[in-house]
Design an enzyme around this catalytic site. Sequence first.
Site, PDB file in Angstrom:
ATOM      1  N   TYR A 137       0.796  -1.220   0.000  1.00 17.61           N
ATOM      2  CA  TYR A 137       0.000   0.000   0.000  1.00 17.61           C
ATOM      3  C   TYR A 137       0.836   1.281   0.000  1.00 17.61           C
ATOM      4  O   TYR A 137       0.284   2.369  -0.132  1.00 17.61           O
ATOM      5  CB  TYR A 137      -0.930   0.029   1.216  1.00 17.61           C
ATOM      6  CG  TYR A 137      -1.924  -1.104   1.258  1.00 17.61           C
ATOM      7  CD1 TYR A 137      -2.820  -1.309   0.217  1.00 17.61           C
ATOM      8  CD2 TYR A 137      -1.959  -1.974   2.345  1.00 17.61           C
ATOM      9  CE1 TYR A 137      -3.732  -2.351   0.251  1.00 17.61           C
ATOM     10  CE2 TYR A 137      -2.867  -3.020   2.398  1.00 17.61           C
ATOM     11  CZ  TYR A 137      -3.751  -3.205   1.342  1.00 17.61           C
ATOM     12  OH  TYR A 137      -4.646  -4.232   1.385  1.00 17.61           O
ATOM     13  N   ILE A 138       2.126   1.175   0.219  1.00 19.77           N
ATOM     14  CA  ILE A 138       2.956   2.378   0.330  1.00 19.77           C
ATOM     15  C   ILE A 138       4.002   2.386  -0.780  1.00 19.77           C
ATOM     16  O   ILE A 138       4.354   1.338  -1.338  1.00 19.77           O
ATOM     17  CB  ILE A 138       3.647   2.474   1.716  1.00 19.77           C
ATOM     18  CG1 ILE A 138       4.453   1.220   2.016  1.00 19.77           C
ATOM     19  CG2 ILE A 138       2.603   2.705   2.798  1.00 19.77           C
ATOM     20  CD1 ILE A 138       5.183   1.247   3.329  1.00 19.77           C
TER      21      ILE A 138
END
Length: 900
Positions: A138-139
């Site tokens: 997600y990052i």
Amino acid sequence: MQEEEINNEMIEEQEEESSVSSEMVQTSDLHKVIFVQSMFENYFLDYASYVILDRAVPDIYDGLKPVQRRILHSMDELEDGRFNKAANIVGNTMKYHPHGNASIEDALVQLGQKVLVVDTQGNWGNIFTGDKAAAPRYIEARLTKFALEVGFNHKTTQWKMSYDGRNKEPIALPVKFPLLLAQGVEGIAVGLATKILPHNFIELIDASIAILENREYEIYPDFPTGGTIDVTKYNDGVRGGKIRNRAKISIVDKKILVIHDIPYGTTTTSLITNSIAPAIEKGKLKIKKIDDITSNKVEILLHLQPGVSPDQTIDALYAFTDCEMSYSPNACVICDRKPKFMSVKEILRVNTENTINLLKRELEIELAELEEDWHRWSLEKIFFEKRIYKELEKDTATWEKQIENIEKAFDPYRNLFKREITKEDVLKLCEKPVRKISKFDIKQADEKISQIEEKIDETLHHLNHLIEYAIRYFENLKKKYGEGRERKTEIKNFDNIVAATVAVANQKLYVNKKEGFVGTALKKDDDVEYVCDCSDIDEIVVFRDNGTFMVSKVTDKQFFGKDIIHVEVFKRNDDRTVYNMVYADGSNGWAMVKRFSVGGVTRDREYDLTKGSVGTKVIYFTSNPNGEAEKVKVLLKAKAKLKKTQFDFDFSAIAIKGRASQGNILSRNPVRKIEIIAKGISTLSAINIFFDPIVMKLNTDERGNLLGSFKEDDKIISIYQKGNYRITGFELSTQIEANLSIIKKFDSRKQVTVVYENKEEEKFYLKRFIPELTDKKVEFLGDEKLIHPVFISYDTFPQIEVTYFEKKPDEIEKSVISCADFVEIMSIKARGKRIPYKNIVEITPLEPLTEEIIEEIETENTLDTDSQEAPLVENTLEPHFQEETSVAVENEEWEQLTLF
């Protein structure tokens, strides 16, 4: 963050142990028994060396652990200017790092949170609250511009094969910056550990420049969490040094404290849960509620219980919680494939020298490339200008013969070149298509050669002046990347907080005088009396009827001997408490009187205050915390020839002595009873209070500036640069904030004088007001974004000098203003009176006038008034200023305007 770094190493260690054991099974002889003990003997040293050199300790040159270096190298491989998923970075790094993805993920998050070499996008956690980063899928991340500029150059990088032999990875990145000191590091190896604290980006650059210029310099840690640090024992970060880091705590009002910064390595969650809350439960802090409203800045609100001193609570937070932390640096690095203990200055010097060597290597490579370009262009120019290319049009037997002819054609011009003309050079010329030959521009070639020669001269100049070039390089880094990297941690000296002096009274002390027991857990009955509140780390002093006393620690229940006459909390080094005592020396002895202070004692040892005669008994005893001396009536036992059976006695008539003094004779006759007539007043002189600006604390040890002599009701006023003041008592625990402007003994008759600039109006104002006596922090300037204080004074007759110009900036004029004459005393919220000069350049404070000078001026003005009609202010104000003042008063109703 530090714990995660250590956990990564533990994960890697477990994986390594697993891989070592599996390798042993595969390579060992299955018919041979290998005992575990022999494996340790044979392989432990190799394993320890591997952990030290290739896992836990950073390299001195690039400041990175192997996992960090592999992550950055992997990111450089993926670099295209866009963000990459952290999961992709982790996956790509695994072809270099022989361990699982967990340790790589954690190391990548730590690099991202340091906000220096990794640019992040998404939820990367919070170093203040301790919130973890989102999952790697997600990052996203990419290398920062700073990292790309200082950390990567494939031409100067030394390479080695990766663990599986499929890829090449850098031995050390060519980092041209002291990255190790900027980021800090912590690691635990086998029998070895390292801990290097982070330092300030700008200060490291300044220190590197100082090294290049052979100047003295100092560098101290700077933590991303801010706070304050005491570097007195830092000792350049070598083993045995120590640094103390405190949270920044300020007083909102008498009921609320706010924590703005926290110590390095802690989070608001751990600070509250593991430190402050347990201290509250143990009764060491009296806090009724905690609100953590931290987001991008730390803000923890502590709501105090009624009647609790905020100043003492701040000291208690430092004494009993992690609001103060100590760190012991241990700068161990890998230098030339060996672990080495160094100071931070030695590390910085090595990093600076390495930067010079890398810059030199880059310049040498650039010079070689430029000379090669010059050689190529010069060769082409002569090839076309001298029509050597015509050799290609001739009918020659072989291609080799044609090449030989071209080489011979260059013979007259070989001395014009910087190196030999090789066969390879000629072959490259001959490979050019006919189209380029026909379009070759001699003039353009001359211009290109001229540009290359200029660059060569510039590069040679840099090489010949390498130190100046390196200084400009560092200055350019500071200019490009230094904004927003100012020091976050304030350097100051800390005072030593004695826990007993700030401990909260969380226990109730009881005494059974008849039976001789004292403690906090006595069974309540008719003989048990409440003494006072105390803390569980306090000491108590117990006086008995026979004239003996003992000092001991507070316990649940302790026997001191029967017939106790007095119990109280004992304060060591207390020279203000005085005891007044009358005792009968022996069964029928004389009555002796004495005043004494206890002084230094050994705990749990009995001391005698009398002559030690058998049958001695204390007749009268009082404890006086401020040296009070009362008046008493002495009643004697009736005797046949005794005419006067009573008389008055004033304890102030005798001097205060040590506890070993036997006292003075009060009466040679037996005393029946002593009654108090009047309460006494203190016989001690006022306390001299000093302010130490180094540690920002009050003291009585004559350290710093004398504030004055203080008695019970005296106060101290602290005026701050932000435009507020606070009036407090003179307790030594009083907290003084860092932005202090004035600290003095409070005088209810004296006024505060303020000159400030209103940035919105671009005008200067002067106001005078008398501070209100309150225990709250009082604002007197309003919004600090619009108001900028220029001058603050607590003197009666301050003066300022205004430098200004009317029309032309070079026509500077100056005028002296006596503040007391310029404006009357007004309310604290009044706006004040505008200083009626345009284009004010500077306002300078002058020596304040004294009352003697004012009296002289008034006398002179009175004499002048008798002889001629002249304004009173003529001798103290300039004529030009008087005219401006009268106009300003007519045009402005300043008395009614308010700031907020």
